[in-house]
Scaffold this motif. Sequence first.
Motif, short mmCIF file in Angstrom:
data_model
loop_
_atom_site.label_atom_id
_atom_site.label_comp_id
_atom_site.label_asym_id
_atom_site.label_seq_id
_atom_site.Cartn_x
_atom_site.Cartn_y
_atom_site.Cartn_z
N ASP A 1 -1.30 -13.73 -3.33
CA ASP A 1 -1.73 -13.23 -4.63
C ASP A 1 -2.51 -11.94 -4.45
O ASP A 1 -3.52 -11.90 -3.75
CB ASP A 1 -2.62 -14.28 -5.31
N GLN A 2 -2.00 -10.88 -5.03
CA GLN A 2 -2.76 -9.64 -5.16
C GLN A 2 -2.62 -9.18 -6.60
O GLN A 2 -1.59 -8.67 -7.00
CB GLN A 2 -2.25 -8.55 -4.22
N GLY A 3 -3.63 -9.43 -7.39
CA GLY A 3 -3.55 -9.12 -8.82
C GLY A 3 -2.51 -9.97 -9.53
O GLY A 3 -1.98 -9.56 -10.57
N ALA B 1 0.81 -1.22 0.00
CA ALA B 1 0.00 0.00 0.00
C ALA B 1 0.84 1.27 0.00
O ALA B 1 0.28 2.38 -0.01
CB ALA B 1 -0.92 0.01 1.21
N ASP B 2 2.17 1.17 -0.01
CA ASP B 2 3.04 2.35 -0.03
C ASP B 2 2.69 3.22 -1.24
O ASP B 2 2.73 2.75 -2.38
CB ASP B 2 4.50 1.89 -0.12
N PRO B 3 2.36 4.50 -1.03
CA PRO B 3 2.01 5.37 -2.16
C PRO B 3 3.11 5.49 -3.21
O PRO B 3 2.83 5.82 -4.37
CB PRO B 3 1.75 6.72 -1.48
N ALA B 4 4.36 5.21 -2.81
CA ALA B 4 5.46 5.31 -3.77
C ALA B 4 5.31 4.32 -4.92
O ALA B 4 5.91 4.50 -5.99
CB ALA B 4 6.79 5.06 -3.06
N LEU B 5 4.50 3.26 -4.71
CA LEU B 5 4.31 2.25 -5.74
C LEU B 5 3.16 2.56 -6.68
O LEU B 5 2.90 1.80 -7.62
CB LEU B 5 4.10 0.87 -5.10
N GLY B 6 2.47 3.66 -6.45
CA GLY B 6 1.41 4.05 -7.36
C GLY B 6 0.11 3.30 -7.12
O GLY B 6 -0.08 2.64 -6.10
#
Length: 484
Positions: free
Chosen positions: A110-112, A87-92
């Motif tokens: 698995d996430q996506g 969930a880090d915003p740096a990853l978009g």
Amino acid sequence: MPPVPSQPAARRRLPVLLAAALVLVLAVVGLVVVRPGPVGRWLGEGPAAPSTEPVEPSPVAVLAGTDIGAPMPATDGLRAVLDPLIADPALGDRVNVAVADALTGQPLFDQGGGAGTVPASVTKLLTAVTVLTARGPGHRIPTRAVAGEQPGEVVIVGGGDPTLAAGAKGFYQGAGSLEDLAGQVRTALGGTAPTRVVVDSSLYSGPVFGPGWDDDIPTGGYGGAMTALMLDGARTDPKAGRGWAERVPQPDLTAGRAFARLLGVSESAVRKGTAPAPPAEATGAPAGTIEPGAELGVVQSPPLIRLVDIMISESDNIVAEALARQVALARDQPASFAGAASAMAEVVSELGLPAAGLTLADGSGLSRKNLISPTLLTELLALAAGPDHPELGGIFGGLPVAGWSGTLRDRYGSAPGTAAGAGMVRAKTGTLTRVHAIAGVVTTAEGRLLTFAVLTDQVPPDGMEPARVALDRIAAALATCGCH
């Protein structure tokens, strides 16, 4: 998040002893190449047998030992650790992740994971697996010289070797040499002096630049025109450092002119054309006559296992595109961007890997039209680690080690939350503007070996360094994981 799907039957057959796949023995016309990979050492096997091909210093001193009896992390435990990092915003806004057990192939997180995502240079893992499957690790790419239609005319025929050098020492260690080829030609011609050089680079077809490449790729130093004949990966200077390098605009003609100089032929007598067909075995020509199409000499590239090492460890885009075209040639497809992409997808299906969401436009990952799912990457890595396809174990030899080698040499250590991954993570990275990815293997704190892939393609344009650190924190967290 929905529950992780059960393990497919084909994946359940993956081995308990991962190391067996990474001892690669090739017998190629008397050549034996022994290629043990790092996983065998992680499992505590004996010293690796020496290889006939040069490799960078062995990372034995930093890689953690793996315990095949160590417990697997639990999905809920992994979710608790990974969800905040993902969930880090740096990853978009789009982060797709898959984690699996390397010994069994069992999916663990698995996430996506099934979603096709722009992979950047992580594409090279797919290129490596498909070319090793299609050609075999010991295959060498030839560059040939044949007699032209007129006496003294020499045709140099490009076979797609991106490592070919002008002299004894080029950019790539162990490369074939035009100097050697010219010597063979002079011997074959006897008293006939070379008068003209014809450059035959017709093996490749279609555009020389890939679809979906950024506008600055052709001149930006990381890509170049793809022709079937080139010197030193199309570099203008064979002594250039690794990574960025100025590239020549017409690699085939540049190589042809270098060949002409070695033969004592004026550069003005160099032109593009095609080689005559080889002569029939019995033509009735007078003894000593050199017929059009007769072979005058040949030099070979290093074996593909070495080219795969170079491609992965140095993220060499030119080598990657050349290897992708070797997949096309092996599958009787045009040696073009489109033909290579089609052939690579065909091999992926042959291997039983999940092709849903897969779109390929090139073999290097420079194209933004490529889409690969994290699940495909984790299953590919598990397959390469198994005994059913020992030729694929060669992909591990070039994978950079965190804090030690290749593109991970300077990562994992200085940024908070990443140090635990040093020596525990071995992975391929990928970077384009707004695209950041990492895929590889990691040893957990309890000694279990996992495969993982994290792909994100909607990172803020100015967020390259924060995104890299965020990816490294995810891999480092797996290294510290018990996660039960």
